[in-house]
Design a protein around this motif. Sequence first.
Motif, short mmCIF file in Angstrom:
data_model
loop_
_atom_site.label_atom_id
_atom_site.label_comp_id
_atom_site.label_asym_id
_atom_site.label_seq_id
_atom_site.Cartn_x
_atom_site.Cartn_y
_atom_site.Cartn_z
N ARG A 173 -9.77 9.30 5.39
CA ARG A 173 -10.61 8.64 5.93
C ARG A 173 -11.56 7.98 5.75
O ARG A 173 -11.82 6.93 5.53
CB ARG A 173 -10.22 9.49 7.76
N GLU A 174 -11.69 8.81 5.00
CA GLU A 174 -13.06 8.84 4.22
C GLU A 174 -12.78 7.61 2.85
O GLU A 174 -13.64 7.07 2.47
CB GLU A 174 -14.27 9.71 3.55
N LYS A 175 -11.63 7.63 3.10
CA LYS A 175 -11.21 6.87 1.56
C LYS A 175 -10.62 5.27 1.87
O LYS A 175 -10.34 4.51 1.46
CB LYS A 175 -10.00 7.61 1.21
N GLY A 176 -10.57 5.28 3.45
CA GLY A 176 -10.48 4.58 3.96
C GLY A 176 -8.40 4.52 4.40
O GLY A 176 -8.24 3.08 4.31
N ALA A 177 -8.07 5.12 4.59
CA ALA A 177 -6.45 5.02 4.45
C ALA A 177 -6.46 5.89 6.11
O ALA A 177 -8.04 5.84 6.49
CB ALA A 177 -5.97 6.35 3.95
N ALA A 211 -6.00 6.29 -0.48
CA ALA A 211 -6.67 4.94 -1.64
C ALA A 211 -7.09 4.38 0.28
O ALA A 211 -6.22 4.20 1.11
CB ALA A 211 -7.31 3.96 -2.22
N GLU A 212 -7.87 2.93 0.47
CA GLU A 212 -8.03 2.14 1.58
C GLU A 212 -6.85 1.34 1.40
O GLU A 212 -5.65 1.23 0.36
CB GLU A 212 -9.14 1.07 1.17
N GLY A 213 -6.12 1.30 2.69
CA GLY A 213 -5.23 0.35 3.08
C GLY A 213 -4.27 1.70 3.51
O GLY A 213 -3.31 0.92 3.76
N LYS A 269 0.60 -1.58 -0.38
CA LYS A 269 -0.17 -0.09 0.11
C LYS A 269 0.96 1.15 -0.43
O LYS A 269 2.21 1.03 -0.12
CB LYS A 269 -1.23 0.15 0.91
#
Length: 244
Positions: free
Chosen positions: A129-133, A104-106, A39
């Motif tokens: 954070r909304e993206k999952g980070a 992005a997420e992760g 990631k």
Amino acid sequence: MKTQYFDEIHRILRQVEATQAEPMDLLAQKMADAIRAHKNIYAFGCSHAGILAEELFYRTGGLAVVNPILAPGLTLTVRPVTMTSQIERIEGYGRTIVIENGVAEGDVLIVHSVSGRNPVPVEVAIAAREKGAFVAALTNIAYSESVSSRAACGKRLFEVCDAVIDNCGEIGDAVCAIEGMPEKVAASSTVVGAAILNSIVADTVERLVKSGTVPPVFMSANVEGGDEHNAVMLEEYKDNIKYM
């Protein structure tokens, strides 16, 4: 006066060491996890806060996969440089920065803001954070608690992140008092912040080694074998290196 500054820096570093182990450990673990999972890792700050994003990338002993987010209008190369103070207050720009940099997420994002009050760093943290980070703040909690948020959401940086690392500095950042002058001089956040983040890099690398992962660390290009080693790192992690 230089003795006073060194004394203050030593005091602050001791306070950081005594009080910030938990969030620093958490960030190191999240960075190690992200590297093992291929990631992305990002670092962001506005104006002088962005110096630490530059500190972390493409350097000897540093992680090759840390990507600085050097957004237009928010670096010290802007002229007139006073524009940076206005641009970091623009609502909506932080969200654009996150989207355009592909967080992005992760992924892991480090956001450095000493006061933590301006819209752009707050929005960057929220949008990531909304993206999952996983988002870690490096900030000055006492300073931030002494001021109101300028962001439309009414939040300060330490209120919107997954982990919060306090740089334990003075309100206003400067640390040296000079007789006959009302303002303090000599900021501590860059020195202390660099120490905090480099210690987290070292911790991250140790965790990778213990887990059997070869850490993506740069060697000096000025030592024998450095260019060859760095070329391997750049090739192996080319999908996670955004600054080339």
